[in-house]
Write an enzyme that holds these catalytic residues in place. Structure first.
Site, PDB file in Angstrom:
ATOM      1  N   ASN A 203      18.126  -6.218  15.665  1.00  0.00           N
ATOM      2  CA  ASN A 203      17.659  -6.260  14.223  1.00  0.00           C
ATOM      3  C   ASN A 203      17.125  -4.852  14.193  1.00  0.00           C
ATOM      4  O   ASN A 203      15.931  -4.619  14.451  1.00  0.00           O
ATOM      5  CB  ASN A 203      16.603  -7.189  14.197  1.00  0.00           C
ATOM      6  CG  ASN A 203      16.119  -7.038  12.619  1.00  0.00           C
ATOM      7  OD1 ASN A 203      16.312  -6.305  11.927  1.00  0.00           O
ATOM      8  ND2 ASN A 203      15.097  -8.235  12.337  1.00  0.00           N
TER       9      ASN A 203
ATOM     10  N   HIS B 252      15.927  -7.194   2.450  1.00  0.00           N
ATOM     11  CA  HIS B 252      15.264  -8.117   3.475  1.00  0.00           C
ATOM     12  C   HIS B 252      15.576  -9.555   3.066  1.00  0.00           C
ATOM     13  O   HIS B 252      14.882 -10.499   3.191  1.00  0.00           O
ATOM     14  CB  HIS B 252      13.687  -7.897   2.915  1.00  0.00           C
ATOM     15  CG  HIS B 252      12.992  -6.536   3.388  1.00  0.00           C
ATOM     16  ND1 HIS B 252      12.358  -5.958   2.512  1.00  0.00           N
ATOM     17  CD2 HIS B 252      13.161  -5.852   4.263  1.00  0.00           C
ATOM     18  CE1 HIS B 252      11.974  -4.635   2.910  1.00  0.00           C
ATOM     19  NE2 HIS B 252      12.292  -4.647   4.254  1.00  0.00           N
TER      20      HIS B 252
ATOM     21  N   ARG C 127       8.610   5.751   2.264  1.00  0.00           N
ATOM     22  CA  ARG C 127       9.757   5.446   1.261  1.00  0.00           C
ATOM     23  C   ARG C 127       8.703   5.359  -0.129  1.00  0.00           C
ATOM     24  O   ARG C 127       7.671   4.632   0.090  1.00  0.00           O
ATOM     25  CB  ARG C 127      10.511   4.286   1.182  1.00  0.00           C
ATOM     26  CG  ARG C 127      11.759   4.730   2.224  1.00  0.00           C
ATOM     27  CD  ARG C 127      12.503   3.410   2.267  1.00  0.00           C
ATOM     28  NE  ARG C 127      12.029   2.804   3.482  1.00  0.00           N
ATOM     29  CZ  ARG C 127      12.808   1.472   3.877  1.00  0.00           C
ATOM     30  NH1 ARG C 127      13.452   0.761   2.949  1.00  0.00           N
ATOM     31  NH2 ARG C 127      12.146   0.971   5.189  1.00  0.00           N
TER      32      ARG C 127
ATOM     33  N   GLU D 105      13.662 -12.811  11.553  1.00  0.00           N
ATOM     34  CA  GLU D 105      14.931 -12.686  11.268  1.00  0.00           C
ATOM     35  C   GLU D 105      16.014 -12.837  12.210  1.00  0.00           C
ATOM     36  O   GLU D 105      17.111 -13.371  11.915  1.00  0.00           O
ATOM     37  CB  GLU D 105      14.906 -11.156  10.792  1.00  0.00           C
ATOM     38  CG  GLU D 105      14.089 -10.864   9.472  1.00  0.00           C
ATOM     39  CD  GLU D 105      13.836  -9.294   9.295  1.00  0.00           C
ATOM     40  OE1 GLU D 105      14.015  -8.724   8.169  1.00  0.00           O
ATOM     41  OE2 GLU D 105      13.513  -8.803  10.136  1.00  0.00           O
TER      42      GLU D 105
END
Length: 380
Positions: A8, A172, A232, A368
Site C-alpha cells: 500500500n 481513498h 498538498r 486498506e
C-alpha cells in the site's frame, strides 16, 4: 493456500502485510516519512520495532521491506501480491489482475496522480521481479466512487472534456470501502443511512456515504482537491494557477512541485507536514496551520451533509483522524446545528463511540490492506 503479500503505497509511506496462509495477517508494518529521515516500523508478531534507514524513495523502501520479510518468507511460496493503485480510470469499478494491457492503461493515468501512480507501478515491477510466478492484483482507490451521480462527477466545462476523462474521480476508496464494511457489520442501521467519513492523514479527504455507497467526495480530478493535506494544497482558485504561470513565470513542473510537495500543513506552517509536531509546537504558525485545517474540515463536513440531505453519522479514520483527539474535537465544535458534539472523555480515551449528540460520531481504524488482501484471494 500459499502466502499473499499486500503493498500500500501512499504519498509519504509504504505499508505492507504478509498473509502467510492467505487469510491470516502475519508480519507487516511500514516505511514512513519517505523522502526525509525514513524509518522502518516492523512487527513480526512480537511487537513493533522501529529503526532509522535514512533517505529512501518508494523503490528503496520496497527493497528494505522485502529484506525484513525474508525470514518470514523462508520456505513459503507467495501466490499473489496485491497492490493499492490510486487511479483506475473512469470505468474500473473493482479490482483487476495486472496484465500487461491493464498496466499500460494505468501508466497512461500517471499524469492524473503523479504523486502516487508511478510509485504504485514501481512497486508492481519490483514485486514481479521478486515473485515472477505470483498473481499480481490491483485494488483501485477510485473504484469505490464510480457510482457517483453525474452532478458529483462533472465540472462545468464543455462536454468534450468530460468525455476525455476530465471529471471528478475521488480517492481513498479502499479506506472508505473498509469503513463501509465495518458499519455494515457493527452498525447496520447507520450503514443504511447517511454517513460522512473523514479520512485524515498526510493525504486527506471526505466521502459521503448513503446506504454504504459513495455519493460524494471532497477529492476530484486529482488527489489535490478538497481538504488541505500534509504537503498538498487542497481546494484552490484556478485563477491562482493562471497567475503563477502568467505573472510569476512558473512552469507546469514548478507548479506541480508547489501544489503537491510544498503546500498544505508544511507550506502554511513553514515547519513540517506532520500534525503531531504541529500540535506539540508553540510556534504561532503551527497554530495557524491547524486552524486552517480545522476550518476546512468543518466547512466540508457541512458541504457533505448537504450532499446527503442530512446526517446520521460521522466517522474519523486515517492517521490524524484516528490519533488526534484535538482535531476530532475542533472539527465539530461549530457544527452543533448538525447534531454533532464530542464526548470529551470518550474522545480522549480513543473510544469507538465518541459522540455526545443525536448524530453518532465514531473513531474507526482503517485497514486498506485487508481490502487489498480480499481482492487477491478472489484471484488466486
Amino acid at each position: 493456500m500459499a502466502a499473499l503479500l499486500t503493498l500500500n503505497a501512499g504519498s509519504s509511506s509504504l505499508k505492507f502485510s504478509l498473509w502467510p496462509d492467505g487469510v491470516t495477517r502475519g508480519a507487516g508494518g511500514q516505511v514512513e516519512q519517505l523522502g526525509g529521515a525514513a524509518r522502518l516500523v516492523f512487527d513480526g508478531g512480537d511487537g513493533e520495532e522501529a529503526r532509522e534507514i535514512g533517505p529512501v524513495d518508494h523503490a528503496g523502501a520496497l527493497e528494505v521491506i522485502l529484506d525484513a520479510l525474508a525470514p518470514a518468507l523462508a520456505g513459503r511460496r507467495v501466490s499473489g501480491v496485491g497492490h493499492r493503485i490510486v487511479h483506475g480510470g473512469a470505468d474500473r469499478r473493482g479490482p483487476a489482475r495486472l496484465t500487461a494491457e491493464v498496466v499500460a492503461e494505468l501508466e497512461a493515468l500517471a499524469p492524473f496522480a503523479p504523486l502516487h501512480q508511478p510509485h504504485n507501478l514501481a512497486g508492481l515491477r519490483a514485486a514481479r521481479a521478486v515473485f515472477p510466478d505470483a498473481v499480481q492484483v490491483g485494488a483501485f482507490d477510485t473504484a469505490f466512487h464510480r457510482g457517483h451521480p453525474w452532478v458529483n462527477d462533472t465540472f462545468a466545462l464543455p462536454r468534450e472534456y468530460y468525455e476525455a476523462g476530465v471529471r471528478r474521480y475521488g480517492f481513498h476508496g479502499l479506506s472508505y470501502e473498509y469503513i463501509a464494511g465495518v458499519l455494515a457489520a457493527e452498525a447496520p442501521e447507520l450503514h443504511a443511512g447517511r454517513v460522512i467519513v473523514c479520512h485524515l492523514g498526510n493525504g486527506a479527504s471526505m466521502c459521503a456515504l448513503k446506504g454504504g455507497r459513495s455519493v460524494g467526495s471532497t477529492m476530484g480530478f486529482s488527489a489535490l482537491d478538497g481538504l488541505p493535506m500534509g504537503t498538498r494544497c487542497g481546494q484552490i482558485d484556478p485563477g491562482v494557477l493562471l497567475y503563477l504561470m502568467d505573472r510569476r513565470g512558473m512552469s507546469a513542473g514548478e507548479i506541480t512541485a508547489l501544489l503537491y510537495r510544498e503546500s498544505g500543513l508544511k507550506g502554511l506552517s513553514g515547519i513540517t507536514s506532520d500534525m503531531r509536531t504541529l500540535e506539540a509546537s508553540d510556534d504561532p504558525r503551527a497554530g495557524e496551520a491547524i486552524d486552517y485545517f480545522v476550518f476546512r474540515l468543518s466547512r466540508e463536513i457541512g458541504a457533505m451533509a448537504a450532499v446527503l440531505g442530512g446526517l446520521d453519522g460521522l466517522v474519523f479514520t486515517g492517521g490524524i483522524g484516528e490519533n488526534s483527539a484535538l482535531i476530532r474535537a475542533r472539527a465539530v465544535e461549530r457544527l452543533g446545528f448538525l447534531g454533532l458534539a464530542v464526548d470529551e472523555a470518550a474522545n480522549a480515551a480513543r473510544a469507538r463511540e465518541i459522540g455526545a449528540g443525536p448524530v453518532r460520531i465514531l473513531r474507526v481504524e482503517t485497514d486498506e490492506e485487508s481490502v487489498i488482501a480480499a481482492a487477491v484471494r478472489a484471484e488466486v
